[in-house]
Scaffold this active site. Structure first.
Site, PDB file in Angstrom:
ATOM      1  N   GLU A 113      40.672  46.317  38.642  1.00  0.00           N
ATOM      2  CA  GLU A 113      40.673  46.819  40.022  1.00  0.00           C
ATOM      3  C   GLU A 113      42.006  47.473  40.360  1.00  0.00           C
ATOM      4  O   GLU A 113      42.051  48.493  41.061  1.00  0.00           O
ATOM      5  CB  GLU A 113      40.374  45.665  40.975  1.00  0.00           C
ATOM      6  CG  GLU A 113      38.937  45.151  40.855  1.00  0.00           C
ATOM      7  CD  GLU A 113      38.703  43.831  41.552  1.00  0.00           C
ATOM      8  OE1 GLU A 113      37.660  43.687  42.222  1.00  0.00           O
ATOM      9  OE2 GLU A 113      39.557  42.925  41.422  1.00  0.00           O
ATOM     10  N   GLU A 133      34.246  38.089  36.406  1.00  0.00           N
ATOM     11  CA  GLU A 133      34.247  37.141  37.518  1.00  0.00           C
ATOM     12  C   GLU A 133      33.033  36.207  37.511  1.00  0.00           C
ATOM     13  O   GLU A 133      33.150  35.015  37.828  1.00  0.00           O
ATOM     14  CB  GLU A 133      34.319  37.887  38.855  1.00  0.00           C
ATOM     15  CG  GLU A 133      35.686  38.443  39.197  1.00  0.00           C
ATOM     16  CD  GLU A 133      35.948  39.826  38.609  1.00  0.00           C
ATOM     17  OE1 GLU A 133      36.955  40.445  38.985  1.00  0.00           O
ATOM     18  OE2 GLU A 133      35.136  40.274  37.764  1.00  0.00           O
TER      19      GLU A 133
END
Length: 255
Positions: A113, A133
């Site tokens: 990210e 995640e």
């Protein structure tokens, strides 16, 4: 000391992730440092380009330090971790200076990210990208399902976020997510940055605003910044300020 360090060499700035013992995973302190450094860079009239790089050869960034967020309550996790990280990453993404991510090794979760917040990316051939995640029971929280959705095809992003597949350097380059794959990505990134030597800083800044408005990166702020820049250079603005200071009615020339 571990953290995010800022160094400036003439027109080139470096933001360096330095937490190699934890694969450069982000801590709250590192988020705060990145936020402060972005504020410093915005105030700099000399910096033309920013490299986002990392120490060590095992990872560019493994994401967020699980030891920091695992103990948080759901409320604290949502407000103090996810929202704060998102805000800081947005600040980097909307920096007026062009940014280059130097991916010398793997970028996972928050590390990917972070790389997505940069304008372009240079990647080592052995590095990979991932959104793991779901493997620890959470979801991407620092724009992994939003900003990355503008930079990668939907099926590819789903491969990563839903099925845990990694994206290698060759495929990332073929998809346009990575500008160049190189054995020495730092040297290549420095060469790209050097190409800005003869560019107009203001033209580069405005071009970045225009592109961001076009692709949906905070378009309202970008459009207002462009409008403010245009009106700020006008004779009407100068007359309005002068009239206000003199407490008289302005006589706008319309230029």
């Amino acid at each position: 000391m571990s953290g995010v360090h800022l160094s400036v060499e003439g027109a080139l700035a470096r933001l360096t992730l330095d937490n190699p013992a934890k694969l450069n995973a982000f801590t709250p302190a590192m988020l705060a440092q990145l936020d402060a450094h972005c504020a410093t860079l915005e105030r700099s009239a000399d910096v033309m380009c920013v490299l986002v790089q990392a120490t060590g050869d095992r990872a560019f960034c493994a994401g967020a330090d699980i030891a920091e967020w695992a103990p948080l309550s759901p409320f604290e996790f949502a407000r103090n971790w996810v929202r704060e990280g998102h805000r800081v990453f947005d600040r980097l993404a909307r920096l007026s200076k062009p940014t280059i991510a130097v991916l010398q090794a793997h970028a996972f979760g928050g590390g990917l990210e972070l790389a997505a917040c940069c304008d372009i990316r240079v990647m080592a051939p052995g590095a990979t990208l991932a959104l793991p995640e779901a493997q620890v029971g959470i979801v991407p929280g620092w724009s992994g399902t939003q900003r990355l959705a503008r930079l990668l095809p939907e099926p590819v992003l789903k491969e990563m976020a839903l099925f845990g597949r990694r994206l290698d350097a060759g495929r990332a380059h073929a998809l346009g997510f990575v500008a160049e794959v190189a054995d020495d990505p730092l040297t290549v990134a420095e060469g790209i940055a050097a190409g800005m030597a003869n560019a107009s800083p203001r033209a580069v800044e405005v071009a970045k605003y225009q592109i961001h408005a076009g692709v949906g990166e905070d378009p309202s702020a970008m459009i207002e910044a462009l409008g403010a820049g245009m009106i700020g250079a006008s004779a009407d603005k100068a007359e309005g300020v002068a009239a206000f200071a003199a407490k008289r009615k302005p006589e706008f020339p319309g230029t």
